[in-house]
Design an enzyme around this catalytic site. Structure first.
Site, short mmCIF file in Angstrom:
data_model
loop_
_atom_site.label_atom_id
_atom_site.label_comp_id
_atom_site.label_asym_id
_atom_site.label_seq_id
_atom_site.Cartn_x
_atom_site.Cartn_y
_atom_site.Cartn_z
N GLU A 1 -84.05 35.78 -11.75
CA GLU A 1 -83.13 35.84 -10.84
C GLU A 1 -83.24 34.47 -10.06
O GLU A 1 -82.29 34.11 -9.17
CB GLU A 1 -82.78 37.00 -10.20
CG GLU A 1 -83.66 37.39 -9.42
CD GLU A 1 -83.35 38.86 -8.76
OE1 GLU A 1 -82.09 39.16 -8.41
OE2 GLU A 1 -84.24 39.67 -8.58
N GLY B 1 -43.79 33.99 -21.07
CA GLY B 1 -43.01 33.68 -19.66
C GLY B 1 -43.70 32.49 -18.78
O GLY B 1 -43.24 32.23 -17.69
N CYS C 1 -78.40 42.54 -16.01
CA CYS C 1 -78.30 43.47 -15.43
C CYS C 1 -77.30 43.20 -14.23
O CYS C 1 -77.12 43.86 -13.35
CB CYS C 1 -79.39 44.26 -14.62
SG CYS C 1 -80.39 43.51 -13.65
N ASN D 1 -76.53 38.03 -10.94
CA ASN D 1 -75.68 37.85 -9.66
C ASN D 1 -76.59 36.77 -8.77
O ASN D 1 -75.88 35.87 -8.39
CB ASN D 1 -75.78 39.18 -8.58
CG ASN D 1 -74.57 40.08 -9.74
OD1 ASN D 1 -73.95 39.69 -10.31
ND2 ASN D 1 -74.69 41.34 -8.96
N MET E 1 -44.75 29.31 -19.65
CA MET E 1 -44.33 28.16 -19.92
C MET E 1 -42.78 28.06 -20.23
O MET E 1 -42.27 29.00 -20.19
CB MET E 1 -45.15 27.35 -21.03
CG MET E 1 -46.41 27.10 -20.28
SD MET E 1 -47.66 26.56 -21.69
CE MET E 1 -47.89 27.85 -22.88
N HIS F 1 -69.53 43.12 -1.06
CA HIS F 1 -70.18 44.41 -1.11
C HIS F 1 -69.43 45.74 -1.47
O HIS F 1 -69.44 46.40 -2.43
CB HIS F 1 -70.74 44.44 0.28
CG HIS F 1 -71.68 45.88 0.43
ND1 HIS F 1 -70.86 47.40 0.97
CD2 HIS F 1 -72.76 46.26 0.07
CE1 HIS F 1 -71.84 48.13 0.78
NE2 HIS F 1 -72.90 47.66 0.21
N LYS G 1 -46.93 30.48 -31.52
CA LYS G 1 -45.33 30.50 -32.03
C LYS G 1 -45.20 29.72 -33.10
O LYS G 1 -44.48 29.97 -34.00
CB LYS G 1 -44.53 29.92 -30.63
CG LYS G 1 -43.30 30.31 -31.00
CD LYS G 1 -42.53 30.03 -29.61
CE LYS G 1 -42.75 30.67 -28.43
NZ LYS G 1 -42.17 30.24 -27.23
N TYR H 1 -80.23 44.04 -24.74
CA TYR H 1 -79.39 45.11 -24.08
C TYR H 1 -78.63 44.37 -22.93
O TYR H 1 -79.18 43.34 -22.25
CB TYR H 1 -79.87 46.57 -23.65
CG TYR H 1 -80.96 46.26 -22.41
CD1 TYR H 1 -80.40 46.22 -21.14
CD2 TYR H 1 -82.31 46.02 -22.42
CE1 TYR H 1 -81.22 45.93 -19.90
CE2 TYR H 1 -83.15 45.62 -21.21
CZ TYR H 1 -82.42 45.81 -20.13
OH TYR H 1 -83.31 45.43 -18.92
N ARG I 1 -45.20 37.90 -33.42
CA ARG I 1 -46.56 37.64 -32.94
C ARG I 1 -47.09 39.03 -32.60
O ARG I 1 -46.46 40.11 -32.78
CB ARG I 1 -46.71 36.96 -31.46
CG ARG I 1 -45.85 37.77 -30.26
CD ARG I 1 -46.16 37.22 -29.02
NE ARG I 1 -45.32 37.83 -28.05
CZ ARG I 1 -44.31 37.14 -27.24
NH1 ARG I 1 -44.39 36.10 -27.32
NH2 ARG I 1 -43.70 37.73 -26.22
N ARG J 1 -39.33 24.52 -27.55
CA ARG J 1 -40.11 25.62 -27.18
C ARG J 1 -41.58 25.51 -26.98
O ARG J 1 -42.24 24.95 -27.89
CB ARG J 1 -39.61 26.90 -28.06
CG ARG J 1 -38.23 26.89 -28.96
CD ARG J 1 -38.25 27.83 -29.73
NE ARG J 1 -38.53 29.12 -29.52
CZ ARG J 1 -38.77 30.37 -30.37
NH1 ARG J 1 -38.55 30.11 -31.60
NH2 ARG J 1 -38.99 31.30 -30.01
N SER K 1 -85.49 41.26 -17.12
CA SER K 1 -84.01 41.43 -17.04
C SER K 1 -83.44 40.32 -16.08
O SER K 1 -83.90 39.99 -15.04
CB SER K 1 -83.91 42.86 -16.22
OG SER K 1 -82.56 43.35 -16.18
P1 ADP Z 1 -40.89 32.52 -24.70
O1 ADP Z 1 -42.11 32.32 -25.09
O2 ADP Z 1 -40.69 32.60 -23.26
O3 ADP Z 1 -40.57 33.85 -25.30
P2 ADP Z 1 -39.08 31.11 -26.42
O4 ADP Z 1 -39.30 29.92 -27.02
O5 ADP Z 1 -39.43 32.22 -27.60
O6 ADP Z 1 -39.73 31.62 -25.03
O7 ADP Z 1 -37.47 31.23 -26.35
C1 ADP Z 1 -36.98 31.72 -25.17
C2 ADP Z 1 -35.70 32.44 -25.95
O8 ADP Z 1 -34.68 31.67 -26.66
C3 ADP Z 1 -36.01 33.48 -27.05
O9 ADP Z 1 -35.24 34.79 -26.53
C4 ADP Z 1 -35.60 33.05 -28.26
O10 ADP Z 1 -35.34 33.97 -29.00
C5 ADP Z 1 -34.60 32.01 -27.96
N1 ADP Z 1 -34.61 31.06 -28.90
C6 ADP Z 1 -35.45 29.95 -28.87
N2 ADP Z 1 -35.01 29.10 -29.97
C7 ADP Z 1 -34.10 29.33 -30.22
C8 ADP Z 1 -33.34 28.70 -31.33
N3 ADP Z 1 -33.58 27.64 -32.08
N4 ADP Z 1 -31.94 29.54 -31.63
C9 ADP Z 1 -31.60 30.66 -30.68
N5 ADP Z 1 -32.31 31.04 -30.08
C10 ADP Z 1 -33.41 30.57 -29.58
MG MG Z 2 -40.23 34.12 -27.23
MG MG Z 3 -81.08 40.17 -7.25
#
Ligand code: ADP
Ligand code: MG
Ligand code: MG
Length: 879
Positions: free
Chosen positions: A745, A101, A831, A768, A103, A455, A22, A851, A336, A92, A764
């Site tokens: 093995e 989602g 294998c 496992n 962190m 298995h 990011k 291989y 991204r 962020r 080979s």
């Molecule tokens: P995630 O990685 O879970 O998408 P983000 O860090 O991107 O979390 O942020 C969560 C939400 O907050 C996103 O919708 C993002 O666009 C919004 N957001 C983050 N920073 C700002 C900011 N500086 N101003 C306005 N909205 C923000």
């Molecule tokens: Mg985001």
């Molecule tokens: Mg074996």
């Protein structure tokens, strides 16, 4: 002194490792001159340091953050904590690999009781100020102070109800003041102190919380599933807030430059007016499609469409973007490379090459090999799946979608199938080799016990059959032939269920499925991959049917044919059992003579199917007790069938009992004690090759001796093989080449490979068993404690699924080097289950193996992974 904090204007996209994905992309967009709110990134190294220092932020880092904060204030012309001209920021998270989602993020940081009044006055928008404050209190309390989100949501809901407000946006300034008041009361009640008012303290606490969130349980699980190392750490981005919640001329949204489900080249996205942050994805109101923005604000729409195009061209890949509109002005908040379905990934990769935006090499790096799985198996009809409620959940052991009638015994499944039932699901506590035919006729397999390498899981993946394993949610009564789901509902023989092998979900109903489509893009991309890779891809196949399947997926040989699987077929089992119960060599030879023609015709079938590609045949490997029944009543029945006394057979079964069969009388040890077995198998292989070659093929069979630990042991068996083979060839008066090699093995074999290579023409790696013996724990039992090992960070992933490069890999490396010392042209392959795992394939490529061999349905995955390894960057490259 190390630098731990970078302004967006100081970074760029190549600094992903340091700034996180990011942060690096925010810096890159800033450099491109796009409208990005200003800010800075605290590096992943600061996060690592935070953990190394015992979860504290070092003074020097704290100082650097404060300095950068000041610089940013000056750039923006606002002041943190100043009610007259307040500067608010978002904090962020952002790791190297995107972990959507997983962190945490906090918005509107810097607000407190006085700043909020100032903001209200300054903007003349009290509603906006208090809407921002209530969001901040909730996020800060949740992320930093661990006060549950739901408690705040309950309050919000309450105030909405009291005031007849349907949506958040219907709340007035006064209502929002009330929300804030109650939020603060809740906070005090939960924590025993007032909501933190000091902006600088808020900031440092938030940074720490983001660092901590790297280690929250869902992030740890996500990392394990996506091969992301635990020591990468996350960066923290601190960024000037822009406000989508200032009224109906403001808003926030997300968009992709192409459709992430189909790959279609068309802007695709959603937005909400008068909203902030996650509102769009959280589903609090129904968002509008990006198309509608064109009507609402054509200028902003056009600007956004231009930026989207520019970003896609710049990154040369489909982009996933976040944006905010503040009073009619557009801001970019994130870009991204977008996540996409397998079908979209293929289409986009091929289209980008057609459009001249990417080279073929770049294109193949854009598809995650593991994703291809989804294209090779039937799937549930998406709408029906969405509407259905799972009734239990187990391990996603083998992908695909299966719908069918349940049967609780392999024989019942076989019978049903013979009777014309083509939708069968086998439900067992766990499966054993005896169940093989029942598994074969089933669309899906559900087991109550066992892990990803049980298995059932291994065999199902090999057959490309959907399997949900280790489903503790259900209670199976095998005797009375029923099971109950987590709600207590009972399913008897013949009842319909559905299994989703990609999620582990079990459904108590019949769901419609759709067959996979092999689109043109798929074969195009595979062709490119084949041009680039140097590793050969072979398959593990025991039957002509599996071999044909693998060939159609592009296999270039069989790396492992397990001969014992041929003996479990119902027409072979009696002869095999006769061989095992034989008291004299003579009796044994007689039984083996019955097996010879069957085995020979098996090999003829395989050789014919493989059209001259190499075929490696492994001699009998499992402990013999697996071929005999264990339950008394079954022993009784078999004794009768074989004309033996019950106690005679029972004592044979008892004699065969071993405390640790995986380390017992199996592998080449069988051939050492009963050379006539190796003799018969050699005869079958060599005669089959001669017969097939008479028809114009040029098969060079490769005979593989399993579980060797000592050269003399290999030599003993090899002498039997060579003597038998040479005399057959001589008698037949033909020319036939064949090779004798071994599996590596057992750790002892690996470290004495220079000796072993004197006898073996190829190695080979049976990873496992090698993993099992190197770690000293069994793959069938490891599931019981591995979870605890993940939680305690002793292991990051299951060594049976992902090759342990440090330990097992080291043995492979040593063995390869030693083997080549003795025999420079020795052929090396792998294998185990790992042969189909992308990161393990990359490892094999780097070691210079010839291989990898994997189950038929993994062949396309392996082809792509091998190409990615050759192009560089390997399986991790595209994250
Ligand atoms: P995630 O990685 O879970 O998408 P983000 O860090 O991107 O979390 O942020 C969560 C939400 O907050 C996103 O919708 C993002 O666009 C919004 N957001 C983050 N920073 C700002 C900011 N500086 N101003 C306005 N909205 C923000
Ligand atoms: Mg985001
Ligand atoms: Mg074996």
């Amino acid at each position: 002194m190390a630098k731990y904090v970078y302004l967006f204007s100081e970074g760029n996209a190549s600094m992903k490792n340091l700034l996180g994905g990011k942060g690096a992309n925010l810096a890159e967009m800033t450099g491109l001159g796009l409208p990005v709110p200003r800010g800075f990134t605290v590096t992943t190294e600061a996060c690592t340091r935070y953990y190394n220092d015992g979860k504290v932020i070092a003074d020097e880092i704290e100082k650097e953050i404060s300095e950068m904060m000041e610089k940013t204030e000056n750039l923006v012309g606002k002041k943190f904590g100043d009610p007259k001209n307040p500067f608010l920021v978002s904090v962020r998270s952002g790791a190297r690999a995107s972990m959507p989602g997983m962190m945490d993020t906090i918005l509107n940081l810097g607000l407190n009781d006085t700043v909020v009044e100032g903001l209200s006055e300054l903007t003349g928008n009290e509603r906006f100020a208090f809407d921002s404050y209530r969001r901040f209190i909730q996020m800060f309390s949740d992320v930093v102070m661990e006060v549950e989100k739901s408690k705040f949501e309950k309050i919000l809901h309450g105030v909405k109800e009291e005031n007849g407000a349907k949506f958040d946006t219907d709340l007035t300034a006064l209502n929002l003041r009330e929300v804030v008041k109650r939020y603060k009361e809740l906070f005090k009640q939960e924590k025993g102190f007032d909501f933190p008012q000091e902006p600088k303290a808020q900031l440092m606490e938030a940074v720490k919380a983001v660092f901590r969130s790297w280690d929250n349980p869902r992030a740890i699980v996500y990392r394990r599933l996506n091969d992301i190392p635990g020591d990468w750490g996350t960066a923290v981005n601190v960024q000037e807030m822009v406000y989508g919640n200032m009224g109906n001329d403001s808003g926030t949204g997300v968009a992709f430059t192409r459709n992430p489900s189909t790959g279609e080249k068309k802007l695709y996205g959603e937005f909400l007016m008068n909203a902030q942050g996650e509102d769009v994805v959280a589903g609090i109101r129904t968002p509008q499609s990006i198309e509608q923005l064109r009507e609402i604000n054509p200028e902003v729409y056009n600007q956004f469409a231009d930026i989207a195009e520019k970003l896609e061209k710049h990154y040369r890949d489909m982009q996933d973007m976040e944006f905010t509109i503040e009073k009619g002005k557009l801001f970019m908040l994130q870009t991204r490379n977008g996540k996409r379905t397998a079908a979209a990934a293929l289409k986009i990769a091929v289209d980008l090459v057609d459009e001249g935006m990417a080279t073929k090499q770049e294109a193949i790096m854009k598809v995650d090999p593991k994703q291809l799985d989804a294209l090779l198996h039937p799937n549930f009809e998406p709408k029906a799946l969405k509407a259905a409620q799972p009734v239990a959940k187990g391990l996603p052991a083998s992908p695909g979608a299966a719908t069918g009638k349940v049967f609780f015994e392999a024989d019942d499944a076989v019978e049903a199938s013979k009777g014309g039932e083509d939708k069968v699901i086998l439900v067992r506590l766990e499966t054993s080799p005896e169940d093989i035919e029942g598994m074969h006729v089933s669309q899906g397999i559900l087991t109550g016990r066992g892990g990803m390498t049980s298995h059932a899981a291994v065999v199902a993946r090999g057959m490309g059959t959907c399997c949900v394993a280790g489903c503790g949610d259900i209670k199976i009564n095998e005797e009375e032939k029923y099971f109950t789901d987590k709600n207590g509902k009972k399913y008897a023989e013949g009842d319909w269920i559905s299994l989703d092998g990609s999620t582990g979900n079990v459904y108590g109903e019949r769901l419609p499925t759709v067959e996979p489509e092999m689109t043109g893009d798929f074969s195009t991309l595979m062709q490119w991959a084949d041009e680039m890779r140097t590793l050969k891809i072979r398959t593990n196949a025991d039957t002509p049917k599996d071999a044909a399947q693998a060939m159609s997926f592009g296999a270039e040989g069989i790396g492992l044919c397990r001969t014992e699987h041929m003996f479990f077929e119902p027409d072979r089992l009696p002869a095999m059992r006769e061989m095992i119960v034989a008291r004299t060599e003579q009796q044994r030879v007689k039984a083996l003579e019955k097996l010879l023609p069957m085995q020979r015709s098996d090999f003829e079938g395989l050789f014919t199917e493989m059209k001259g590609y190499p075929v490696t045949i492994r001699f009998l490997d499992p402990p013999l007790h697996e071929f005999l029944p264990q339950a008394d009543e079954d022993i009784q029945a078999l004794a009768k069938e074989m004309g033996l006394e019950y106690c005679e057979l029972k004592s044979i079964v008892c004699d065969l009992h071993e405390f640790n069969p995986m380390m017992g009388h199996r592998g080449c040890r069988l051939a050492v004690t009963y050379p006539e077995i190796a003799e018969m198998q050699t005869r079958a292989v060599i005669e089959a090759a001669i017969n097939v070659n008479k028809k114009g093929m040029s098969v060079i069979p490769e005979i593989m001796i399993p579980l060797v630990g000592e050269t003399k042991e290999l030599k003993y068996v090899k002498d039997v093989v060579v003597k038998t083979a040479d005399s057959i060839i001589e008698k037949a008066g033909v020319q036939l080449q064949y090779k004798v090699g071994t599996m590596i093995e057992i750790p002892r074999a690996a470290i004495t490979s220079d000796e072993i290579a004197k006898e073996a023409e190829f190695f080979s790696f049976g990873t496992n068993d090698l993993t099992q013996m190197t770690f000293g724990f069994s793959r069938d039992d490891a599931g019981r404690f591995l979870d605890e090992y993940y939680n305690k960070k002793i292991y990051e992933s299951d060594p049976f699924a992902r090759l342990d490069q440090t330990g097992v890999g080291k043995l492979i490396k040593i063995a390869s080097e030693l083997g080549k010392q003795t025999r420079p042209d020795i052929k090396l392959g792998i294998c185990g289950e790992h042969g189909g795992d992308p990161s393990s394939i990359e490892f094999c490529h780097n070691l210079g193996l010839n291989y990898v061999s994997c189950s038929p349905f993994r062949v396309p995955i392996a082809r792509l992974a091998a190409a990615q390894a050759a192009v560089g960057g390997g399986a991790m490259g595209q994250k």
